[in-house]
Design a protein around this motif. Structure first.
Motif, PDB file in Angstrom:
ATOM      1  N   CYS A  69      -7.724 110.521 -45.457  1.00 51.09           N
ATOM      2  CA  CYS A  69      -6.476 109.994 -44.964  1.00 51.09           C
ATOM      3  C   CYS A  69      -6.078 110.844 -43.662  1.00 51.09           C
ATOM      4  N   THR A 196      -7.091 106.537 -43.486  1.00 54.66           N
ATOM      5  CA  THR A 196      -6.428 105.651 -44.594  1.00 54.66           C
ATOM      6  C   THR A 196      -4.956 106.310 -44.423  1.00 54.66           C
TER       7      THR A 196
ATOM      8  N   ILE B  46      -2.722 103.118 -50.678  1.00 52.26           N
ATOM      9  CA  ILE B  46      -4.127 103.605 -50.498  1.00 52.26           C
ATOM     10  C   ILE B  46      -4.784 103.226 -51.715  1.00 52.26           C
TER      11      ILE B  46
END
Ligand SMILES: Cc1ncc(C[n+]2csc(CCOP(=O)(O)OP(=O)(O)O)c2C)c(N)n1
Ligand code: SF4
Lengths: 353, 250
Positions: A69, A196, B46
């Motif tokens: 991420c 992400t 996520i």
């Protein structure tokens, strides 16, 4: 320059934080325990996160999560722990996740011992994870160099979207030297194209993945990884040359061993034996170029390691049979003395090798 | 004038799933996606796909996704949540993935009270690799690696994951559900949504164990599989809530 006296492990941890590392995931193991201890104290102060994971396997997968991420993240461990991280390293390489991994080597195999060793050269440079992947490995020989390369490693990781490993040994991790954190800067990277972060309903989902079920797709992916490593080979290879002028014999040594070898070189001078040194700083890619233009005086090479002979294979590959390649090493946590290296070299010279 | 009475959730992509006919993985995907959509968090989510039949879940959920190594999804989710606490993070894992190779990861994610949500698919078998015995395989149940049926003398006993995790203080929500009937599907949806709410309120770890069918490896039709699930799995894995500490609050 402002210098402070610092232990290697702590200096690396501090450099990592200064380089923008926000998350650390690790599992206790000697001789790297100062790194997680430092991180557990410092990361919360900067709104970062430290987790003592349930295992090295979990820790490296936490790295996969945080790195995916788009956050600067690292882990550290030592030999048996790095063994457990191999699965995760393969996934990190496959999914192209930037991260920094510090391996503080100790004697092996198995539980081995806790004294400094370089018997994890293969583990670092070849890796034990599955698949066609390569991980850049750097091996500093001083605490200052470890700091400098920590910054560089984070930048390289982001630039090439790859895990980067630093391989040191327990000695560099544990000893203290005066160091400076000045004149360091880190580059800015745009991770918005792949990390992400949540789509916010404004873009297509980002997927962190290493699965390619179509053979041709996977081949294309591996070729891309390979091309990336070739670029690293062109741009990032680093080594030090020392006393090569007029040398008859050239030692190849990395990390702490290179400093011992430098001592031996001085002692050999007094005995009229000219020895030079090539010190690979990047172990992967290996500095092959360093062996292509050696002075005419050079008759042979010798790899000197704290192992029973691992880097020596790369030395042989790099020198392409142009020179005989000898080997000297101690293992199990035994640190070679400059004198025993001198004695060995003297014997070689006498035997006319 | 026509009114829309049912529409496909925004939480799923248009990709055709690869699941076998009659497999309940698909229903569970929809419930997760609908919950995220209804909670308005799809754009913040996520997800983490496992290794198992749901390995391609990253193609089906319309949110950012990670594909994780076998069993490691809770560790990957931990890394994501620690790096981005403002995001909603979930794992979607089978019983081989979660209860066997990833047993340590799920136990410790729950024990740490990671603010993540786990959707745990219990189909009493390893689906993807061809019907081998799973930690959840019932005594006497046949599997590719237990041809005469699971014998506790050789292969021990099934693990009741929800009961085990419910003993951990960090696990704030634990419920076992099934998707074998419309009523149970509705209950499952409610539990999944509640588990995400627990995450959003910052309370801690939540897991929903969903009893699921594997007609292919059980060697049954879709209908037989549902009946087999009711007759054999439900008695061993009773449905119901095992943990919801702050239920009284809302
Ligand atoms: C480290 C590792 N070991 C084994 C496998 C092979 N493998 C792929 S899927 C799977 C079983 C997954 O079963 P389960 O979690 O029950 O999910 P299901 O397929 O039933 O949905 C296994 C063992 C793997 N990919 N990686
Ligand atoms: S093998 Fe079983 S679990 Fe996997 S998709 Fe088919 S029915 Fe579903």
């Amino acid at each position: 320059m402002n210098k402070v006296l610092m232990k290697g492990n702590e200096a690396i941890a501090l450099a990592a934080i200064k380089a923008g590392c926000k998350c650390f995931f690790g599992y206790p193991i000697t001789p790297q325990n100062e790194i997680p201890a430092f991180m557990s104290e410092e990361l919360p102060k900067i709104n970062g996160s430290f987790v003592q994971a349930e295992s090295e396997v979990a820790a490296i997968n936490m790295v996969y999560g945080a790195g995916g991420c788009g956050v600067r993240v690292m882990t550290s461990s030592s030999s048996p722990g790095i063994a457990l991280k191999q699965e995760g390293i393969s996934y990190l390489a496959g999914a192209e996740i930037p991260c920094f991994i510090v391996s503080v080597g100790r004697g092996g195999p198995g539980l081995g011992g806790i004294q400094p060793a370089q018997s994890d050269y293969f583990q670092a440079t070849r890796g034990g994870g599955n698949g066609d992947y390569k991980v850049p490995v750097v091996a500093p020989n001083s605490i200052q160099e470890a700091i400098d390369w920590t910054y560089k490693a984070f930048d390289m990781a982001d630039e090439y979207r790859t895990p980067v490993m630093m391989l040191i040994d327990g000695l560099i991790g544990q000893m203290m030297e005066p160091v400076s954190f000045e004149n360091q800067s880190c580059k800015e990277f745009d991770r918005s194209g792949w990390a992400t972060t949540g789509t916010k309903g404004k873009r297509d989902p980002h997927i962190i993945n290493s699965l390619y079920l179509e053979p041709r797709d996977l081949e294309i992916h591996c070729l891309k990884l390979q091309a990336k490593f070739d670029l690293i080979r062109q741009k990032e290879v680093a080594w030090e040359e020392h006393n090569l002028e007029g040398a008859e014999i050239v030692a190849v040594a990395y990390g702490i061993t290179s400093r011992i070898v430098k001592n031996s070189i001085e002692k050999l001078k007094e005995k009229g034996i000219k020895m030079g040194l090539i010190r690979p700083i990047t172990l992967n890619p290996f500095p092959v170029e360093a062996f292509s233009n050696l002075p005419r005086s050079v008759k042979s090479l010798i790899s000197i390691e704290m192992s029973l002979g691992q880097m020596v294979e790369d030395v042989k590959l790099a020198s392409c049979g142009k020179y005989p390649v000898d080997f000297f090493g101690r293992t199990g946590g035994v640190i070679p003395t400059p004198e025993e290296i001198v004695n060995y070299i003297e014997k070689l010279v006498k035997e006319g090798k | 004038m026509s009114t829309v009475v049912f529409k496909k959730t925004e939480g799923l992509t248009d990709k055709t799933t690869h699941y076998c006919p009659g497999c309940t993985h698909g229903i569970i995907h929809r419930l997760v996606a609908e919950s995220l959509e209804e909670l308005g968090v799809l754009g913040d989510t996520i997800g983490v796909a496992p290794v198992g039949c749901a390995v391609l879940a990253y193609k089906y959920f319309k949110c950012d996704m990670h594909q994780a190594a076998h069993g490691r999804a809770p560790a990957v989710a931990t890394g994501i949540k620690r790096a981005r606490p403002e995001n909603v993070v979930f794992t979607y894992q089978g019983d081989g993935d979660l209860a066997s190779i990833g047993a340590a990861e799920i136990v410790h994610a729950a024990a740490r009270g990671e603010k993540i949500t786990t959707i745990f698919i219990n189909n009493a078998i390893y689906g993807m690799t061809g019907g081998q015995m799973a930690p959840t395989t019932l005594i006497g149940q046949k599997a590719a690696t237990a041809p005469l049926g699971r014998d506790p003398k050789l292969a021990g006993y099934p693990i009741k994951v929800s009961e085990m995790l419910a003993t951990l203080e960090g696990a704030k929500f634990v419920e076992r559900v099934s998707v074998d009937t419309p009523i149970n599907v509705r209950k499952a949806k409610k539990a999944i949504k509640r588990a995400f709410e627990i995450q959003l309120s910052g309370e801690g770890f939540g897991i929903v164990e969903v009893l699921s069918t594997c007609p292919t490896n059980w060697g049954m039709s879709a209908i037989e599989a549902l009946e087999w699930l009711r007759k054999n799995m439900m008695p061993k894995y009773p449905l119901g809530n095992l943990r919801d500490d702050n239920k009284g609050d809302n």
